[in-house]
Design a protein around this motif. Structure first.
Motif, PDB file in Angstrom:
ATOM      1  N   MET A 184       0.838  -1.183   0.000  1.00  0.00           N
ATOM      2  CA  MET A 184       0.000   0.000   0.000  1.00  0.00           C
ATOM      3  C   MET A 184       0.884   1.248   0.000  1.00  0.00           C
ATOM      4  N   VAL A 185       0.581   2.186  -0.861  1.00  0.00           N
ATOM      5  CA  VAL A 185       1.326   3.442  -0.933  1.00  0.00           C
ATOM      6  C   VAL A 185       0.471   4.530  -0.293  1.00  0.00           C
ATOM      7  N   PHE A 186       0.970   5.137   0.776  1.00  0.00           N
ATOM      8  CA  PHE A 186       0.168   6.052   1.584  1.00  0.00           C
ATOM      9  C   PHE A 186       0.033   7.458   1.013  1.00  0.00           C
ATOM     10  N   PHE A 187       0.866   7.834   0.037  1.00  0.00           N
ATOM     11  CA  PHE A 187       0.745   9.182  -0.512  1.00  0.00           C
ATOM     12  C   PHE A 187      -0.174   9.239  -1.709  1.00  0.00           C
ATOM     13  N   LYS A 188      -0.799   8.136  -2.066  1.00  0.00           N
ATOM     14  CA  LYS A 188      -1.721   8.117  -3.200  1.00  0.00           C
ATOM     15  C   LYS A 188      -3.154   7.905  -2.730  1.00  0.00           C
ATOM     16  N   ASP A 189      -4.103   8.452  -3.507  1.00  0.00           N
ATOM     17  CA  ASP A 189      -5.510   8.227  -3.199  1.00  0.00           C
ATOM     18  C   ASP A 189      -5.984   6.958  -3.891  1.00  0.00           C
ATOM     19  N   VAL A 190      -7.268   6.656  -3.831  1.00  0.00           N
ATOM     20  CA  VAL A 190      -7.805   5.419  -4.405  1.00  0.00           C
ATOM     21  C   VAL A 190      -7.657   5.362  -5.929  1.00  0.00           C
ATOM     22  N   ASP A 191      -7.514   6.540  -6.580  1.00  0.00           N
ATOM     23  CA  ASP A 191      -7.337   6.580  -8.034  1.00  0.00           C
ATOM     24  C   ASP A 191      -5.871   6.543  -8.443  1.00  0.00           C
ATOM     25  N   GLY A 192      -4.955   6.471  -7.473  1.00  0.00           N
ATOM     26  CA  GLY A 192      -3.531   6.425  -7.781  1.00  0.00           C
ATOM     27  C   GLY A 192      -2.890   7.802  -7.918  1.00  0.00           C
ATOM     28  N   ASN A 193      -3.622   8.862  -7.627  1.00  0.00           N
ATOM     29  CA  ASN A 193      -3.075  10.223  -7.691  1.00  0.00           C
ATOM     30  C   ASN A 193      -2.551  10.634  -6.317  1.00  0.00           C
ATOM     31  N   TRP A 194      -1.791  11.734  -6.269  1.00  0.00           N
ATOM     32  CA  TRP A 194      -1.270  12.243  -5.003  1.00  0.00           C
ATOM     33  C   TRP A 194      -2.402  12.569  -4.052  1.00  0.00           C
ATOM     34  N   HIS A 195      -2.276  12.164  -2.799  1.00  0.00           N
ATOM     35  CA  HIS A 195      -3.210  12.574  -1.746  1.00  0.00           C
ATOM     36  C   HIS A 195      -2.886  14.031  -1.424  1.00  0.00           C
ATOM     37  N   VAL A 196      -3.895  14.870  -1.251  1.00  0.00           N
ATOM     38  CA  VAL A 196      -3.655  16.300  -1.046  1.00  0.00           C
ATOM     39  C   VAL A 196      -2.841  16.574   0.227  1.00  0.00           C
ATOM     40  N   GLY A 197      -2.983  15.741   1.241  1.00  0.00           N
ATOM     41  CA  GLY A 197      -2.186  15.905   2.449  1.00  0.00           C
ATOM     42  C   GLY A 197      -0.709  15.643   2.185  1.00  0.00           C
ATOM     43  N   ALA A 198      -0.428  14.615   1.397  1.00  0.00           N
ATOM     44  CA  ALA A 198       0.956  14.320   1.034  1.00  0.00           C
ATOM     45  C   ALA A 198       1.526  15.431   0.167  1.00  0.00           C
ATOM     46  N   LEU A 199       0.713  15.972  -0.727  1.00  0.00           N
ATOM     47  CA  LEU A 199       1.154  17.071  -1.584  1.00  0.00           C
ATOM     48  C   LEU A 199       1.446  18.319  -0.748  1.00  0.00           C
ATOM     49  N   ALA A 200       0.630  18.604   0.268  1.00  0.00           N
ATOM     50  CA  ALA A 200       0.875  19.734   1.167  1.00  0.00           C
ATOM     51  C   ALA A 200       2.185  19.536   1.922  1.00  0.00           C
ATOM     52  N   SER A 201       2.434  18.326   2.383  1.00  0.00           N
ATOM     53  CA  SER A 201       3.690  18.039   3.083  1.00  0.00           C
ATOM     54  C   SER A 201       4.882  18.240   2.156  1.00  0.00           C
ATOM     55  N   LEU A 202       4.731  17.819   0.905  1.00  0.00           N
ATOM     56  CA  LEU A 202       5.791  18.001  -0.079  1.00  0.00           C
ATOM     57  C   LEU A 202       6.062  19.487  -0.320  1.00  0.00           C
ATOM     58  N   LEU A 203       5.003  20.293  -0.472  1.00  0.00           N
ATOM     59  CA  LEU A 203       5.167  21.733  -0.663  1.00  0.00           C
ATOM     60  C   LEU A 203       5.901  22.348   0.529  1.00  0.00           C
ATOM     61  N   ASP A 204       5.531  21.958   1.726  1.00  0.00           N
ATOM     62  CA  ASP A 204       6.161  22.464   2.940  1.00  0.00           C
ATOM     63  C   ASP A 204       7.639  22.083   2.992  1.00  0.00           C
ATOM     64  N   LEU A 205       7.945  20.827   2.733  1.00  0.00           N
ATOM     65  CA  LEU A 205       9.327  20.346   2.779  1.00  0.00           C
ATOM     66  C   LEU A 205      10.194  21.031   1.733  1.00  0.00           C
ATOM     67  N   VAL A 206       9.706  21.120   0.502  1.00  0.00           N
ATOM     68  CA  VAL A 206      10.477  21.767  -0.564  1.00  0.00           C
ATOM     69  C   VAL A 206      10.683  23.248  -0.253  1.00  0.00           C
TER      70      VAL A 206
END
Length: 100
Positions: A1-23
């Motif tokens: 199971m990949v936790f940064f993806k949603d049920v459609d296989g796209n980025w989960h918005v929470g993971a994307l927010a974390s990525l924006l913050d980290l970068v």
């Protein structure tokens, strides 16, 4: 199971927010050579597909640095998410932080 993806296989918005913050934090560290904390964070999502990331320092106001992180769709470059971060510098280096 990949936790940064949603049920459609796209980025989960929470993971994307974390990525924006980290970068954003990495961009500020690369620019100012000091550790910083997010003072204001605003994210806009347009899609959540396969991505490429670009980050830039837009303004330097001394203790405050404005960073914009753009996430683009891989292939055609369409913007799918934008993070606007105001980072507050504490003027500590990584070495100084590790001694705390």
């Amino acid at each position: 199971m990949v936790f940064f993806k949603d049920v459609d296989g796209n980025w989960h918005v929470g993971a994307l927010a974390s990525l924006l913050d980290l970068v954003g934090a990495i961009t500020t560290f690369s620019y100012a050579n000091c550790v910083s904390t997010v003072a204001d964070f605003n994210a806009s999502y347009y899609s959540t597909e396969h991505v490429e990331i670009e980050s830039r320092v837009m303004a330097d106001k001394g203790k405050l640095i404005h960073v914009v992180v753009q996430v683009r769709k891989k292939g055609n470059g369409e913007v799918i998410a934008v993070g606007n971060l105001w980072m507050a510098s504490n003027n500590l280096t990584i070495a100084q932080m590790s001694n705390l």
